[in-house]
Design an enzyme around this catalytic site. Structure first.
Site, short mmCIF file in Angstrom:
data_model
loop_
_atom_site.label_atom_id
_atom_site.label_comp_id
_atom_site.label_asym_id
_atom_site.label_seq_id
_atom_site.Cartn_x
_atom_site.Cartn_y
_atom_site.Cartn_z
N CYS A 75 -10.30 -4.21 -7.69
CA CYS A 75 -9.38 -4.61 -8.76
C CYS A 75 -10.07 -5.26 -9.96
O CYS A 75 -10.67 -4.58 -10.78
CB CYS A 75 -8.29 -5.51 -8.19
N LYS B 73 -14.19 -9.23 -2.70
CA LYS B 73 -13.95 -9.21 -4.15
C LYS B 73 -14.81 -10.26 -4.83
O LYS B 73 -14.76 -11.45 -4.51
CB LYS B 73 -12.47 -9.48 -4.41
N GLU C 211 -5.45 -2.07 -2.70
CA GLU C 211 -5.68 -3.50 -2.48
C GLU C 211 -4.51 -4.10 -1.72
O GLU C 211 -3.35 -3.79 -1.98
CB GLU C 211 -5.84 -4.20 -3.83
#
Length: 297
Positions: free
Chosen positions: A169, A127, A48
């Site tokens: 994440c 995301k 990331e």
């Protein structure tokens, strides 16, 4: 049962150290990707925010415009660097994530770009779940101060191998994304992610193994290397977990690359031994993968 993973696959997760110089980060990433490919990896993953420091105050500064696609090199040097890396390495490349700015929405996103061995873009994942947490005395972080969420599940098809679910994440904490990808035939779930010293110690390994156990698929978590001089200290410990939730390989916190050989036999063996795929009770509860799932932004 049709093979989820059509042939053995060597996976590499690059635990990259990134600094303030974007050009240097891209050049450094290229070296590590080519090194992984030279060691036989056919699927390489970056962490990331691999092209920039991770932090709310950095997202806008390092953001690049990706749409309309393909962007120009001036709009997105990272897009073109990743495309070139994949082509040069002759490997599939899951390009971690980069900060994205959309001219259309006037919003910022945390965005993954995945490329094929021919250098062509295969998938984009923004995301979905933003990292907004407050653990008293430990850490407070709010991505939503700058970023906006993506709005879709991302599954990419690697024709020679099979399907891979990609998320970023904090997305790993939401088992629905993982289950949808697995129910749609993914053999592997990949999460570029920068957990910190608090959440990493608590849940990094646990999340990786839980998603593997829930879905009986391979899972890869790819972290940045830890830099204790940076404002945000990543946990590190990039790892690959097998479909039976066993850790196949794991790094410490320093810059390094972790490799794993994936095969379909392990998936079949796990599912034969504990056959949850034939034991689910859709008459009692719904199949999340058959609901109103969004696969397009």
């Amino acid at each position: 049962m049709a093979k989820l993973l059509k042939q053995p696959l060597k996976l590499a997760l690059v635990q990259l150290a990134a600094g303030a110089d974007k050009s240097a980060n891209l050049s450094h990433a290229r070296g590590k990707v080519l090194e992984a490919a030279s060691n036989g990896a056919k699927l390489v993953v970056l962490p990331e925010c691999f092209n920039s420091p991770y932090g709310v105050k950095y997202f806008a500064k390092y953001a690049e415009t990706l749409l309309p696609s393909p962007p120009t090199k001036e709009q997105s040097p990272s897009f073109h660097a990743l495309s070139d890396m994949a082509k040069e390495a002759k490997a599939y490349l899951v390009g971690g994530s980069i900060p994205e700015y959309s001219e259309e929405t006037k919003k910022y996103y945390n965005t993954n770009l995945t490329f094929g061995p021919d250098g062509k873009l295969l998938a984009t994942h923004r995301k979905v779940h933003l990292f907004d947490i407050d653990i008293p005395g430990k850490i407070t972080f709010r991505e939503s101060e700058v970023l906006s969420p993506g709005n879709k599940v991302t599954i990419v098809d690697l024709p020679e191998y099979g399907k891979v679910g990609i998320a970023i994440c904090y997305d790993v904490r939401f088992p629905e994304l993982a289950m949808i990808a697995a129910r749609k035939g993914a053999f592997l779930l990949l999460y570029p992610g920068a957990f910190n010293m608090t959440t990493g110690k608590l849940h990094w390994e646990l999340q990786a193994r839980a998603r593997a156990m829930d879905n009986q698929v391979y899972v890869g978590l790819c972290s940045p290397a830890r830099d204790m001089e940076a404002e945000y200290n990543a946990w590190g410990h990039s790892m690959v977990v097998d479909p039976n939730a066993g850790i196949m390989a794991e790094l410490e916190d320093k810059e390094d690359t972790v490799y794993a050989e994936l095969n379909n036999e392990k998936i079949e063996e796990t599912r034969k031994g504990i056959p949850i795929y034939t034991q689910r009770r859709w008459d009692v509860y719904p199949d999340v993968s058959e609901g109103k799932v969004k696969f397009e932004e």
